[in-house]
Design a protein around this motif. Sequence first.
Motif, PDB file in Angstrom:
ATOM      1  N   LEU A 287       0.828  -1.213   0.000  1.00 28.24           N
ATOM      2  CA  LEU A 287       0.000   0.000   0.000  1.00 28.24           C
ATOM      3  C   LEU A 287       0.856   1.254   0.000  1.00 28.24           C
ATOM      4  N   HIS A 288       1.977   1.231   0.719  1.00 31.75           N
ATOM      5  CA  HIS A 288       2.902   2.372   0.709  1.00 31.75           C
ATOM      6  C   HIS A 288       3.449   2.616  -0.689  1.00 31.75           C
ATOM      7  N   SER A 291       0.748   4.043  -3.007  1.00 34.26           N
ATOM      8  CA  SER A 291       0.462   5.457  -2.757  1.00 34.26           C
ATOM      9  C   SER A 291       1.569   6.364  -3.292  1.00 34.26           C
ATOM     10  N   ALA A 292       2.810   5.840  -3.380  1.00 29.32           N
ATOM     11  CA  ALA A 292       3.923   6.661  -3.863  1.00 29.32           C
ATOM     12  C   ALA A 292       4.078   6.606  -5.373  1.00 29.32           C
ATOM     13  N   ARG A 294       1.654   4.832  -7.621  1.00 31.91           N
ATOM     14  CA  ARG A 294       0.389   4.580  -8.324  1.00 31.91           C
ATOM     15  C   ARG A 294       0.502   3.397  -9.283  1.00 31.91           C
TER      16      ARG A 294
END
Length: 314
Positions: A287-288, A291-292, A294
Amino acid sequence: MTLLAEEDTRPASNAALNRVTRSSVRTLHPASEASAVLMPNMPEARAAGKADTPSIRRQQRDHKLGLAWCGMCMLCVTYNCHFMEPNAVDLGIIYFQPLIPPLAMLWLWSHNVSRFEALKLPYDECFSPKDRKYLAPAADIRRLATTATVVFTTWACIFASACASRWYAIAEYVPFLLYCSFCVLLALPLDMLSRPTRSFFVVTAQRVIIPARPVSWADFLLADMFTSLAKSTSDMSRAVCFLATGPSMQQLVHASFKGTPGVCAPLAPLAMASVCTPYVIRFIQCLHVFSATRNVAQLFNAGASMLLLLDKLC
């Protein structure tokens, strides 16, 4: 006289022709200059190889001696297992088995790095420039793996010999000393056994366990290894539980000893939490990264980690 003069000038003209050819090749192919830098002169390379030969021979000798010692210790364990109580054998498996997969993974990593070096593959390009300088060569990784295996087999031989001789008071301290030895080996402050690499591993493990920072390639790779070692993590938590809940060897001496509590069972909450933690960490990492960057592929990785986590819980 004319023929002699022509013969005398022929070597000079050949040398001049060679110089012109080299300069023209460099002009037409600029990459050849880089290859000349990467491929040193053969006499100089041979001289460097001769200079390194004593150190290489010493490393090979230490490696062979370490493997020979490990073989002797394993013969000691095999011999003493015939004289051990069944409960002592079970406790030995509980204490020593969790360390075998990490040691095997360390040996496999040293083999992979040696193949990368032999094929001249720049595998370090996958890592960030900050992390790249902490990567150890294959020889140093193999030396560290040999040392760790020597420590493991030595304590296994001592444990098996003490149990076979019914010296349970001595065998009681061997697993504790085993895990303390590996902690010392990992955090050894002396400048030996690739200290920068060991420190880098400890720092990366801290970042993986607390996934609150941007994820680097080293973090992602180590989390993937922890996921592969999820069963070993559970077994190691059981071993630590046995060490923390009291003298487990007393059940071999006193028949009235109740044994270890149920908190150390294979399906106890502590063991299940140890199995599930690597998948949770990998899920948060995905998920990290999503989010960074895409990158949609990270959502699939996160879904795979969640499915594996549900499989362990069910």
